[in-house]
Write a protein that holds these residues in place. Structure first.
Motif, PDB file in Angstrom:
ATOM      1  N   GLN A 120       9.756 -16.217   0.573  1.00  0.00           N
ATOM      2  CA  GLN A 120       9.672 -16.810  -0.658  1.00  0.00           C
ATOM      3  C   GLN A 120       8.987 -16.434  -1.666  1.00  0.00           C
ATOM      4  O   GLN A 120       9.078 -16.111  -2.907  1.00  0.00           O
ATOM      5  N   ASP A 123       9.490 -14.596  -5.140  1.00  0.00           N
ATOM      6  CA  ASP A 123       8.983 -15.177  -6.499  1.00  0.00           C
ATOM      7  C   ASP A 123       8.045 -14.021  -7.040  1.00  0.00           C
ATOM      8  O   ASP A 123       8.428 -13.880  -8.537  1.00  0.00           O
ATOM      9  N   VAL A 132      16.468 -17.438 -11.818  1.00  0.00           N
ATOM     10  CA  VAL A 132      15.524 -17.624 -10.984  1.00  0.00           C
ATOM     11  C   VAL A 132      15.965 -18.746  -9.706  1.00  0.00           C
ATOM     12  O   VAL A 132      15.588 -18.840  -8.645  1.00  0.00           O
TER      13      VAL A 132
END
Lengths: 358, 358
Positions: A130, A134, A164
């Motif tokens: 993650q 990101d 996002v």
């Protein structure tokens, strides 16, 4: 194998799907015998090949027997396990060569290779978790697309990230597989170049085809594609650059996005390609024969087309349309001999010949 | 079988030579499975077919097993023994039907059939001995040609009679076989029409090709042939007449002599024909697929060509020219997978695409 193979020699083909099937038919047209290696039972290519080995890619004895029985090995898909290739290559030449497989088996390696040649690709980043996703999204932005680095095809192993908020779900879709985030390219249309390189280094390209996808699967390829003269030249030059850099032998499919800023390389496939099926009815020598000619060391066809063609894939229940298609004028049907017409499964294609107004 | 066969059905083909091979490939393109029946070992068609039965035409058990394993039976040659056909037909439809075989297996029957339709043939007479030959020569004159009534092909079983002195030698060449004397036709050139008729009676003809022979074997076929519009129309009409009279299903080759007095029918062949090989690179649907479409009850292609083609046969040592031919532009190579290139043996052919000046 530095000499050209003579008719009567045996060509080994890894993979028994429709591409192996059409490669096999093309090889037989040049007087070659074909031997299919395929783990699955009753492969489509088996119906038209001389010999079929049904064995897994980790069956060392079967691989050795196969390598000993054929004069050259080629393949219909790029995801052949490295260990199998190691065993085969010790006994028989594999064409296209290992470097093309190494580069195209991993989207990260492929993108780096293409950029290293000075070609334009989508912006991309390696995704492991993650945090890396990101960071990549902060850089590349949304919309973008998350893909597994390996084993993707026909839209499988891909998740779109529109904003996002989609990121965690997309990452979950990858199921822990090493992935790549690719930035969205604002393209007007997609074309592909089916390019070939022979053992003596000569290169021949078919006219670029224009591709339309549906549900992540190629729907139609239209030749000629909408391209300016200079775009057409760019497409050929960049394909040549890729083939030369890999010291490639065989046919390659190069997918390109057409943008106002120029051509962007989407992906390469070290094999005959669905978007080259139109050549069966548009050229004296089609992509399958072109590939065989390259891997046996023969001269290549020049790729010039004699008629315009629109190729349409027949997916799943499209098989029900075959009677209707058989009554259509100038519509060449190519079916793959698959028993079950599952949704999303490529069952065949048609090539519609487009005659001039004259 | 009144319904059309669906992809996946099995087509039985009697004869495993190059015609059976190319029929098999065409059938697979439409998703059919093929089963070859051939007495000789390792037939060319076997390399591209799903199943091969190696058995003689008097092997009743093998014939029954074959008929039970396939959905329709067709053939690549007309000289199949009648007893074999009787056994097969009791279990499976044979297309084209028996009447076409009966007529074309015997040159006397064929000539009588054609004249019965009002078509022009060479003058002819049945020859059983020297006396009947003398009488026929007095009527028909020399030059003329003596042929065995049955089993002739590629100029075999034929003897030219330039003057009456040649008669005894010519008769000896027949080795006691029932024969036919055919008068010489003063023709400018030979053309052939590859015609097809479907199960519903629809007819489609390919454009006539112009044939040139060498040493009694077809050398080249050029499309389009030199024919006036009315000759072209005559050719199509007479082919249609023949097909309808036989209630024919499949492709037939009709050889015609072009004379100042009109078209003269030389012979008919109830099968795909060497002079139709050009269709592989000139039409969306070639003669092999057309034949398969007919025998499985599908719609026929319309036969329109998209490019001009010159077909050239590769006989015996012509195989040595393959490397050179492979470097020729617009030259599609079709090899038959035969191991030995004996003199006079058909090893393959090339189709040269002829592009317009434009």
């Amino acid at each position: 194998m530095s000499e050209a193979l003579k008719p009567g020699a045996t060509i080994g083909i890894l993979g028994g799907g429709q591409l192996g099937r059409m490669l096999s038919v093309a090889a037989s047209r040049l007087g070659f015998v074909t031997h299919i290696y395929e783990p699955g039972a009753n492969p489509p290519a088996g119906q038209v090949a001389d010999v079929v080995t049904t064995a897994a890619y980790d069956d060392k004895a079967a691989l050795l027997a196969f390598a000993g029985a054929v004069d050259v090995i080629t393949y219909e898909f790029e995801n052949i396990p490295t260990e199998a290739l190691d065993i085969l290559e010790a006994h028989c030449p594999i064409r296209p060569g290992r470097e093309a497989l190494r580069v195209s088996q991993d989207r990260m390696t492929e993108k780096a290779f293409l950029q290293g040649l000075g070609l334009t690709t989508a912006p991309y980043a390696d995704i492991t978790d993650q945090a890396s996703l990101d960071a990549a999204l902060a850089e590349i932005g949304a919309p973008s697309i998350l893909k597994t680095r390996r084993f993707g095809y026909d839209g499988k192993g891909q998740a779109r990230i529109k904003s996002v908020e989609d990121a965690p779900g997309a990452l979950a879709d990858m199921a822990g597989a090493p992935s790549i985030l690719e930035g969205f390219i604002n393209f007007t249309h997609e074309v592909s170049v089916i390019a070939a390189r022979g053992t003596s280094g000569e290169i021949a390209c078919f006219d670029p085809g224009e591709n339309v996808h549906r549900d992540g699967i190629l729907h139609t390829t239209t030749v000629p594609a909408r391209l300016s003269g200079s775009q057409r030249m760019d497409a050929v030059l960049l394909a040549g650059k890729i083939l030369n850099a890999l010291d490639y032998v065989g046919v390659m499919g190069v997918e390109l996005f057409v943008t106002p800023q120029g051509l962007v390389v989407n992906e390469i496939a070290p094999r005959v390609h669905n978007s080259g099926h139109w050549t069966q009815n548009g050229c004296a020598i089609d992509q399958f024969e072109q590939h065989i000619r390259a891997v046996v060391g023969w001269a290549l066809g020049d790729g010039q087309r004699h008629t315009d063609v629109v190729m349409e894939n027949l997916i799943g229940a499209d098989m029900d349309r075959v009677p209707e298609l058989s009554r259509e004028k100038d519509c060449a049907i190519h079916l793959y001999g698959k028993a079950e017409a599952k949704p999303g499964r490529k069952m065949g294609h048609v090539n519609r010949i487009i005659r001039g107004e004259g």
